[in-house]
Design a protein around this motif. Structure first.
Motif, PDB file in Angstrom:
ATOM      1  N   LEU A 281      -5.854 -12.436  -3.277  1.00 18.99           N
ATOM      2  CA  LEU A 281      -6.909 -11.515  -2.872  1.00 18.99           C
ATOM      3  C   LEU A 281      -7.148 -10.461  -3.938  1.00 18.99           C
ATOM      4  N   LYS A 282      -8.374 -10.395  -4.465  1.00 23.90           N
ATOM      5  CA  LYS A 282      -8.739  -9.374  -5.455  1.00 23.90           C
ATOM      6  C   LYS A 282      -8.574  -8.001  -4.819  1.00 23.90           C
ATOM      7  N   ILE A 283      -7.781  -7.173  -5.461  1.00 19.36           N
ATOM      8  CA  ILE A 283      -7.515  -5.838  -4.958  1.00 19.36           C
ATOM      9  C   ILE A 283      -8.323  -4.803  -5.741  1.00 19.36           C
ATOM     10  N   ASP A 284      -9.104  -4.047  -5.008  1.00 18.15           N
ATOM     11  CA  ASP A 284      -9.842  -2.916  -5.570  1.00 18.15           C
ATOM     12  C   ASP A 284      -9.009  -1.674  -5.280  1.00 18.15           C
ATOM     13  N   ILE A 285      -8.375  -1.115  -6.303  1.00 19.76           N
ATOM     14  CA  ILE A 285      -7.424  -0.023  -6.079  1.00 19.76           C
ATOM     15  C   ILE A 285      -8.117   1.311  -5.790  1.00 19.76           C
ATOM     16  N   THR A 286      -9.453   1.324  -5.833  1.00 21.45           N
ATOM     17  CA  THR A 286     -10.144   2.558  -5.449  1.00 21.45           C
ATOM     18  C   THR A 286     -10.221   2.688  -3.933  1.00 21.45           C
ATOM     19  N   ARG A 287      -9.891   1.610  -3.233  1.00 21.68           N
ATOM     20  CA  ARG A 287      -9.906   1.649  -1.768  1.00 21.68           C
ATOM     21  C   ARG A 287      -8.533   2.069  -1.243  1.00 21.68           C
ATOM     22  N   LYS A 288      -8.534   2.631  -0.045  1.00 23.04           N
ATOM     23  CA  LYS A 288      -7.292   3.071   0.575  1.00 23.04           C
ATOM     24  C   LYS A 288      -6.517   1.885   1.122  1.00 23.04           C
ATOM     25  N   ALA A 289      -5.221   2.064   1.307  1.00 18.82           N
ATOM     26  CA  ALA A 289      -4.361   0.996   1.822  1.00 18.82           C
ATOM     27  C   ALA A 289      -4.855   0.471   3.160  1.00 18.82           C
ATOM     28  N   SER A 290      -5.382   1.359   3.990  1.00 17.89           N
ATOM     29  CA  SER A 290      -5.826   0.965   5.335  1.00 17.89           C
ATOM     30  C   SER A 290      -6.927  -0.089   5.292  1.00 17.89           C
ATOM     31  N   TYR A 291      -7.664  -0.149   4.182  1.00 16.32           N
ATOM     32  CA  TYR A 291      -8.739  -1.140   4.057  1.00 16.32           C
ATOM     33  C   TYR A 291      -8.179  -2.564   4.093  1.00 16.32           C
ATOM     34  N   TYR A 292      -6.951  -2.735   3.614  1.00 20.60           N
ATOM     35  CA  TYR A 292      -6.354  -4.066   3.484  1.00 20.60           C
ATOM     36  C   TYR A 292      -5.407  -4.431   4.633  1.00 20.60           C
ATOM     37  N   GLN A 293      -4.878  -3.430   5.315  1.00 21.35           N
ATOM     38  CA  GLN A 293      -3.785  -3.672   6.257  1.00 21.35           C
ATOM     39  C   GLN A 293      -4.152  -4.607   7.402  1.00 21.35           C
ATOM     40  N   SER A 294      -5.328  -4.417   7.979  1.00 19.97           N
ATOM     41  CA  SER A 294      -5.733  -5.239   9.124  1.00 19.97           C
ATOM     42  C   SER A 294      -5.838  -6.715   8.743  1.00 19.97           C
ATOM     43  N   PHE A 295      -6.504  -6.979   7.597  1.00 18.90           N
ATOM     44  CA  PHE A 295      -6.673  -8.377   7.177  1.00 18.90           C
ATOM     45  C   PHE A 295      -5.339  -9.027   6.848  1.00 18.90           C
ATOM     46  N   ILE A 296      -4.500  -8.311   6.104  1.00 19.61           N
ATOM     47  CA  ILE A 296      -3.210  -8.889   5.715  1.00 19.61           C
ATOM     48  C   ILE A 296      -2.340  -9.136   6.949  1.00 19.61           C
ATOM     49  N   LYS A 297      -2.425  -8.243   7.933  1.00 20.30           N
ATOM     50  CA  LYS A 297      -1.664  -8.456   9.173  1.00 20.30           C
ATOM     51  C   LYS A 297      -2.160  -9.704   9.891  1.00 20.30           C
ATOM     52  N   LYS A 298      -3.465  -9.862  10.004  1.00 15.32           N
ATOM     53  CA  LYS A 298      -4.036 -11.065  10.640  1.00 15.32           C
ATOM     54  C   LYS A 298      -3.636 -12.323   9.880  1.00 15.32           C
ATOM     55  N   ALA A 299      -3.674 -12.238   8.548  1.00 18.46           N
ATOM     56  CA  ALA A 299      -3.286 -13.381   7.720  1.00 18.46           C
ATOM     57  C   ALA A 299      -1.821 -13.728   7.951  1.00 18.46           C
ATOM     58  N   SER A 300      -0.974 -12.707   7.954  1.00 15.35           N
ATOM     59  CA  SER A 300       0.458 -12.914   8.176  1.00 15.35           C
ATOM     60  C   SER A 300       0.716 -13.596   9.514  1.00 15.35           C
ATOM     61  N   GLU A 301       0.026 -13.145  10.547  1.00 16.75           N
ATOM     62  CA  GLU A 301       0.192 -13.726  11.885  1.00 16.75           C
ATOM     63  C   GLU A 301      -0.315 -15.162  11.941  1.00 16.75           C
ATOM     64  N   ALA A 302      -1.231 -15.508  11.017  1.00 11.48           N
ATOM     65  CA  ALA A 302      -1.761 -16.877  10.941  1.00 11.48           C
ATOM     66  C   ALA A 302      -0.951 -17.753   9.989  1.00 11.48           C
ATOM     67  N   GLY A 303       0.142 -17.200   9.431  1.00 11.98           N
ATOM     68  CA  GLY A 303       0.977 -17.979   8.522  1.00 11.98           C
ATOM     69  C   GLY A 303       0.442 -18.050   7.111  1.00 11.98           C
ATOM     70  N   VAL A 304      -0.393 -17.088   6.743  1.00 12.48           N
ATOM     71  CA  VAL A 304      -0.994 -17.056   5.409  1.00 12.48           C
ATOM     72  C   VAL A 304      -0.459 -15.842   4.644  1.00 12.48           C
ATOM     73  N   LYS A 305       0.159 -16.084   3.496  1.00 17.08           N
ATOM     74  CA  LYS A 305       0.628 -14.992   2.648  1.00 17.08           C
ATOM     75  C   LYS A 305      -0.514 -14.504   1.766  1.00 17.08           C
TER      76      LYS A 305
END
Length: 294
Positions: free
Chosen positions: A62-86
């Motif tokens: 996943l291309k990370i835009d470091i100008t965005r806050k951590a919260s921008y990524y947390q929801s998606f990564i959590k959903k991905a993790s729960e779906a078995g996707v790193k």
């Protein structure tokens, strides 16, 4: 006699334990994809993960835009993790091969490390994947090549050292198959490909062809990289292209579509089975793969 029986029993028990633990620890083959448009995790997160499930994807660069806050990524990564996707943090530009841009690289790594420190376990980034291609710059084909290579190597050493501050991160990079003919400026016995493999935990060999076997095929282009990865104890994925290419139809699966591509990729585990380093495939990229014809 009793001692012999006890020894035999212990060996049998140990063998059974090794078999059972080895079986349970067996890793699933990786199927990765690149996601360059960071905004898509906000506009179509469920579609991304539905597609991933349909296609058997279990790793996203996943291309990370470091100008965005951590919260921008947390929801998606959590959903991905729960779906078995790193999810691994994807970053890189051709110019990241130059020393003058080292601060940008370090800022990227520092962002990921800081993000993981504040994230819950299900929200953590599992690795950093670098796509740094200084060889596409015009200067690479001039007398400047040796200088650029030294700068690139210096940047790699710097980001590896910094990224290792978070020991949970797996560090990987992209390598084009043809770079294995380019030797280091100060070592005529070692290629830049072998050097890059030695530095990273995981490499992705860009073997952009539209068939699995035969001449000028995916499997025919990667043995040298996989041999080095075997010897160095590294993991290797093999990447293919789905974007329309001006270099010719043989470079991409754009014309053939998803069904044909999946059939070809399914041949690779058998074709590349002599290489313990081979752990799966990577498809470039979600943005082009998703609309590909069936």
């Amino acid at each position: 006699m009793k001692m012999a029986r006890r020894t035999f029993g212990f060996i049998l028990l140990l063998s059974m334990f090794s078999f059972l633990t080895g079986f349970s620890a067996e890793e699933k083959e990786l199927k990765a994809t690149y996601l360059w448009q960071t905004t898509l995790i906000a506009t179509e997160p469920d579609q991304i993960l539905t597609f991933a499930k349909e296609q058997g994807v279990n790793l996203v660069y996943l291309k990370i835009d470091i100008t965005r806050k951590a919260s921008y990524y947390q929801s998606f990564i959590k959903k991905a993790s729960e779906a078995g996707v790193k999810v691994q943090a994807l970053g890189g530009l051709a110019s990241w091969g130059l020393e003058q841009n080292r601060p940008k690289i370090m800022a990227f790594v520092d962002w990921v490390i800081a993000y993981n420190k504040s994230a819950a376990d299900t929200e953590k980034i599992s690795g950093i994947h670098f796509d740094i291609e200084p060889y596409v710059m015009p200067e690479w084909k001039t007398a400047e090549q040796a200088s650029i290579m030294r700068q690139w190597m210096g940047n790699v050493d710097a980001y590896i050292e910094r990224a290792q501050l978070d020991p949970t991160l797996e560090i990987g990079c992209d390598i084009p198959f043809w770079l294995d003919k380019t030797y280091l400026p100060d070592d005529s016995t070692t290629t830049i490909s072998e050097w890059l493999i030695s530095k990273h935990d995981q490499i992705t060999v860009m073997a952009y062809r539209d068939r699995a076997d035969g001449s000028n095929s995916i499997s025919s282009l990667v043995p040298q990289e996989l041999n080095w990865a075997d010897q160095l104890g590294k993991k290797a994925l093999v990447a293919v292209e789905t974007k329309e290419s001006s270099e010719g139809n043989f470079v991409t699966f754009y014309e053939e579509g998803k069904t044909y591509m999946n059939a070809e990729l399914s041949k690779l585990p058998s074709l590349l089975s002599p290489h313990p380093s081979y752990v799966g495939t990577a498809i470039h990229s979600y943005e082009y793969w998703k609309p590909l014809k069936e």
